[in-house]
Design an enzyme around this catalytic site. Structure first.
Site, PDB file in Angstrom:
ATOM      1  N   GLY A 215      13.881 -27.298  -3.759  1.00 41.58           N
ATOM      2  CA  GLY A 215      13.850 -27.918  -5.086  1.00 41.58           C
ATOM      3  C   GLY A 215      12.745 -28.926  -5.266  1.00 41.58           C
ATOM      4  O   GLY A 215      12.806 -29.773  -6.149  1.00 41.58           O
ATOM      5  N   CYS A 216      11.724 -28.880  -4.436  1.00 45.98           N
ATOM      6  CA  CYS A 216      10.599 -29.797  -4.599  1.00 45.98           C
ATOM      7  C   CYS A 216       9.357 -29.002  -4.983  1.00 45.98           C
ATOM      8  O   CYS A 216       9.162 -27.893  -4.508  1.00 45.98           O
ATOM      9  CB  CYS A 216      10.301 -30.528  -3.297  1.00 45.98           C
ATOM     10  SG  CYS A 216      11.721 -31.387  -2.633  1.00 45.98           S
TER      11      CYS A 216
END
Ligand SMILES: Cc1ncc(COP(=O)(O)O)c(C=O)c1O
Lengths: 138, 401
Positions: free
Chosen positions: A50-51
């Site tokens: 999720g980065c």
């Protein structure tokens, strides 16, 4: 609650830097303090999902205290990670659970970097850290 | 000589952002809105909301008339022969999903769907998932070094099993007009349906869907200076007839009992549930506003801005442009600098540009990149916006290099 030494040092350093470019420089300098991760440590198991940039986070407990290691391919994010580790490394599970990390970054003048629209991944890192400390993930 | 936009003052959003110290160069993501659109939005609600296509009362009639007037305006904007060929959806993404579900029954295992390597996720995922559901083959047309779909390879790849071609008119990452005419001709020669994603293209020049002769054309209101929550799907009558209904409820039917129903044809048969009434009406106001502008002056201004953007980017030798952008936007990377770092330092300086994969992850992967920085222009941007961007860029690079 008393802050770890590295954290007090960070607070002082950032307080002395009012302008955006000085702070960015300082943030990158902090990033250089991160202990490099080995190639094996930079594996998908430790990759934080999720980065926008790649971030790896590992944590272990030693005699009741937490020690995290982290890295990223983005320099400013490495700085944020170093500042995070300065605040949390050495804490007990209870202290870690009680630590207000949003407040920590706000004190440094970096609170905006945790805003939900940011895709820098710091929020995901904090979630992963919590999960690691609760034993949800090695 | 600095470029000024004579239309800037028509956009309160761009002025408010500027007053706040923000330079908005992310119009390819969503555009600022003209005052005329804001007035229409407020006017609709302030003079009494009502649902459309349902009630006999006066407010309902008024709302329905305004709502349907936008359909006429959209048809005129795209030069569709008839307003009934325009379906309102919630977004361009929803329009493409409508097609992938609505056409699903037309495919049999082994059929081929052809897209290109530069498609936005909105024009990739619905087809990818359809291919998985129906055991179809998803064929991806490669690009040439400029970022254009490679026509000689397309001629090889579009073949007798091709049932549908879905391609972008203008890439949201590479900023170049795609060679639609020859591509559509290749697909049509195989009897395949043709879908054009005009989400970016519709913003930077008038598109004539009849001249384009595609079966379906898709675009999005919020990028075209209209409100969000509305997408447009244009279809040729024979193409619309091939669509199966996909969302059910509301007034999209002709008759139903508990067991069975018969549905309306397009457009209403594909507009289940209460549509975004205010937004559709307000889109009409945006189209009226755009229609009132001197189109040649707008194009000339955008071209001059884009030329200035490109020349500034090219002057900075450390930058590498993605493809050969010809309009609207440019994406770039800097060797040895992470796009997230650059984006961060630009945003610290009040620059609203976009960094990342721009919803085209496979395209960036194909270029060997994890992301890029994109600057995109609207008709309200001016030379001073670009100057602020270049100043900020130089400061950021000084810190990072
Ligand atoms: C080329 C392209 N297609 C489709 C879309 C999706 O549009 P919407 O936001 O209306 O779903 C976009 C928007 O980013 C786009 O740039």
């Amino acid at each position: 609650m008393s802050l770890p030494t590295a954290a007090s040092e960070a607070l002082q350093a950032f307080a002395a830097c009012p302008s955006w470019d000085q702070r960015a420089r300082l943030q990158m300098q902090w990033g250089e303090r991160l202990e490099p991760l080995s190639a094996e440590q930079c594996c998908s198991e430790h990759l934080v999902a999720g980065c926008a940039s790649q971030v790896w986070l590992l944590g272990q407990q030693h005699e009741g205290h937490w020690y995290f290691q982290a890295s990223s391919d983005a320099r400013l994010l490495r700085g944020l990670l170093a500042l995070l580790l300065a605040r949390v490394n050495g804490l007990s599970s209870e202290e870690l659970a009680a630590a207000d990390l949003l407040d920590w970054f706000s004190q440094l003048g970096l609170g905006r970097q945790l805003s939900p629209s940011r895709s820098n991944g710091l929020n995901a890192v904090l979630q992963r850290m919590r999960a690691v400390s609760l034993g949800e993930r090695a | 000589m600095s470029l000024t936009s004579p239309w800037r003052a028509d956009f309160p959003g761009i002025l408010a952002l500027a007053a706040e110290g923000q330079t908005y160069l992310d119009s390819a993501a969503t555009a600022q809105k003209p005052q005329a659109m804001l007035n229409a939005l407020l006017g609709y609600y302030a003079s009494g909301a009502a649902n459309v296509h349902r009630a006999q009362h006066v407010p309902g009639e008024r709302a329905t008339r305004a709502f349907e007037a936008t359909r006429e305006k959209a048809a005129r904007w795209l030069n569709a022969a008839d307003a009934q060929q325009i379906v309102f959806t919630r977004s361009a993404t929803e329009a493409l999903n409508l097609l992938a579900y609505g056409l699903e029954q037309r495919f049999i295992a082994g059929d081929e769907i052809v897209i290109s390597a530069l498609e936005h996720h909105a024009n990739l995922l619905p087809w990818q998932q359809l291919a998985q559901r129906r055991q179809l083959k998803l064929v991806v047309l490669p690009l040439d070094a400029h970022g254009l779909i490679d026509l000689s390879q397309a001629a090889q790849l579009i073949g007798p099993r091709t049932r549908l071609l879905a391609v972008s008119q203008l890439s949201n990452v590479l900023g170049c007009w795609q060679p639609l005419e020859p591509l559509l001709a290749l697909a049509q020669a195989q009897g395949a349906l043709t879908v054009v994603d005009g989400s970016q293209g519709v913003v930077h020049g008038r598109t004539d869907v009849q001249a384009l002769s595609c079966d379906f054309y898709i675009c999005s209101s919020h990028k075209l200076y209209g409100p969000d929550g509305v997408g447009l799907l244009y279809g040729r009558p024979q193409a619309l007839e091939q669509l199966a209904h996909w969302q059910f409820g509301g007034e999209m039917l002709l008759h139903t009992d508990y067991a069975n129903a018969r549905f309306r044809p397009a457009p209403l048969g594909f507009e289940a549930g209460t549509p975004p009434i205010a937004s559709v009406i307000a889109l009409g106001a945006s189209l009226d506003y755009l229609g009132s502008l001197d189109a040649a002056a707008v194009s000339a201004h955008e071209a001059a801005l884009h030329a200035e953007l490109l020349s500034g980017l090219r002057q900075r030798q450390v930058l590498r442009l993605l493809g050969t952008p010809s309009v609207a936007l440019a994406s770039f990377v800097v060797e040895g600098v992470h796009h997230a770092d650059l984006a961060h330092l630009l945003s610290e300086q009040g620059l609203a540009v976009r960094a990342g994969h721009h919803c085209a992850m496979p395209l960036l992967q194909g270029l060997g990149l994890s992301g890029a920085v994109r600057v995109s222009l609207g008709l309200y941007n001016d030379g001073a916006d670009l100057q602020r961007f270049f100043n900020a860029l130089d400061q950021a690079l000084e810190l990072l290099l």
